[in-house]
Design a protein around this motif. Structure first.
Motif, PDB file in Angstrom:
ATOM      1  N   ALA A  29       0.826  -1.217   0.000  1.00  0.00           N
ATOM      2  CA  ALA A  29       0.000   0.000   0.000  1.00  0.00           C
ATOM      3  C   ALA A  29       0.858   1.265   0.000  1.00  0.00           C
ATOM      4  O   ALA A  29       0.472   2.276  -0.588  1.00  0.00           O
ATOM      5  N   GLN A  30       2.023   1.216   0.613  1.00  0.00           N
ATOM      6  CA  GLN A  30       2.890   2.394   0.701  1.00  0.00           C
ATOM      7  C   GLN A  30       3.415   2.845  -0.660  1.00  0.00           C
ATOM      8  O   GLN A  30       3.879   3.973  -0.797  1.00  0.00           O
ATOM      9  N   LEU A  64      16.220   3.786   3.061  1.00  0.00           N
ATOM     10  CA  LEU A  64      15.001   4.176   3.783  1.00  0.00           C
ATOM     11  C   LEU A  64      15.258   4.291   5.285  1.00  0.00           C
ATOM     12  O   LEU A  64      14.766   5.220   5.933  1.00  0.00           O
ATOM     13  N   GLN A  65      16.036   3.379   5.832  1.00  0.00           N
ATOM     14  CA  GLN A  65      16.376   3.463   7.255  1.00  0.00           C
ATOM     15  C   GLN A  65      17.190   4.723   7.545  1.00  0.00           C
ATOM     16  O   GLN A  65      16.973   5.388   8.571  1.00  0.00           O
ATOM     17  N   ALA A  81       9.843   8.999   4.974  1.00  0.00           N
ATOM     18  CA  ALA A  81      10.456   7.839   5.637  1.00  0.00           C
ATOM     19  C   ALA A  81      10.270   7.842   7.150  1.00  0.00           C
ATOM     20  O   ALA A  81      10.247   6.778   7.765  1.00  0.00           O
ATOM     21  N   ARG A  82      10.102   8.986   7.761  1.00  0.00           N
ATOM     22  CA  ARG A  82      10.022   9.012   9.229  1.00  0.00           C
ATOM     23  C   ARG A  82       8.816   8.255   9.770  1.00  0.00           C
ATOM     24  O   ARG A  82       8.830   7.805  10.914  1.00  0.00           O
ATOM     25  N   ASP A  83       7.773   8.092   8.951  1.00  0.00           N
ATOM     26  CA  ASP A  83       6.579   7.376   9.397  1.00  0.00           C
ATOM     27  C   ASP A  83       6.565   5.903   8.983  1.00  0.00           C
ATOM     28  O   ASP A  83       5.604   5.189   9.282  1.00  0.00           O
ATOM     29  N   ASP A  88       7.164  -1.815   6.883  1.00  0.00           N
ATOM     30  CA  ASP A  88       6.953  -1.024   5.672  1.00  0.00           C
ATOM     31  C   ASP A  88       8.226  -0.997   4.829  1.00  0.00           C
ATOM     32  O   ASP A  88       8.188  -1.189   3.610  1.00  0.00           O
ATOM     33  N   ILE A  89       9.345  -0.746   5.477  1.00  0.00           N
ATOM     34  CA  ILE A  89      10.630  -0.674   4.776  1.00  0.00           C
ATOM     35  C   ILE A  89      10.956  -2.010   4.129  1.00  0.00           C
ATOM     36  O   ILE A  89      11.384  -2.063   2.971  1.00  0.00           O
ATOM     37  N   LYS A  90      10.704  -3.087   4.846  1.00  0.00           N
ATOM     38  CA  LYS A  90      10.972  -4.410   4.288  1.00  0.00           C
ATOM     39  C   LYS A  90      10.093  -4.670   3.067  1.00  0.00           C
ATOM     40  O   LYS A  90      10.572  -5.137   2.031  1.00  0.00           O
TER      41      LYS A  90
END
Length: 107
Positions: A29-30, A64-65, A81-83, A88-90
């Motif tokens: 979804a992101q 992203l991290q 990226a802070r949210d 999500d990152i994975k």
């Protein structure tokens, strides 16, 4: 005889296409946010935006991290990226890494 082999070929192709469609991944979804600048295929929408489709999952995850932690800064990416959660990152990293990027050498 020909019609039998033709029917078998059509059936085999149909089954193959169904298998391919069944394996098609659904983007996280992101990616709705990502696609504004990077497109769904990870291709930047203007020359100042990097192409991320086909990059390694490890690279994308680290970037992203780093944006999330403030180790790397960009006016848009730092906010986005802070949210993001670790999950999500994975998911995003796996999605964009799964894209096959092709390149053409100059003639």
């Amino acid at each position: 005889m020909r019609s039998f082999f033709g029917a078998v070929l059509v059936a085999a192709c149909g089954l193959g296409a169904g298998a391919v469609l069944a394996q098609t991944a659904t983007p996280p979804a992101q990616t709705q946010t990502c696609r504004v600048c990077h497109g769904l295929d990870g291709t930047g929408t203007n020359p100042m935006i990097p192409n991320i489709g086909g990059q390694s999952e490890e690279y994308l995850s680290k970037q992203l991290q780093d944006f999330r932690a403030g180790r790397r800064e960009d006016p848009q990416m730092s906010i986005i990226a802070r949210d993001l959660t670790d999950e999500d990152i994975k998911a995003l990293s796996a999605w964009f890494a799964s894209i096959t990027a092709t390149y053409a050498l100059p003639q």
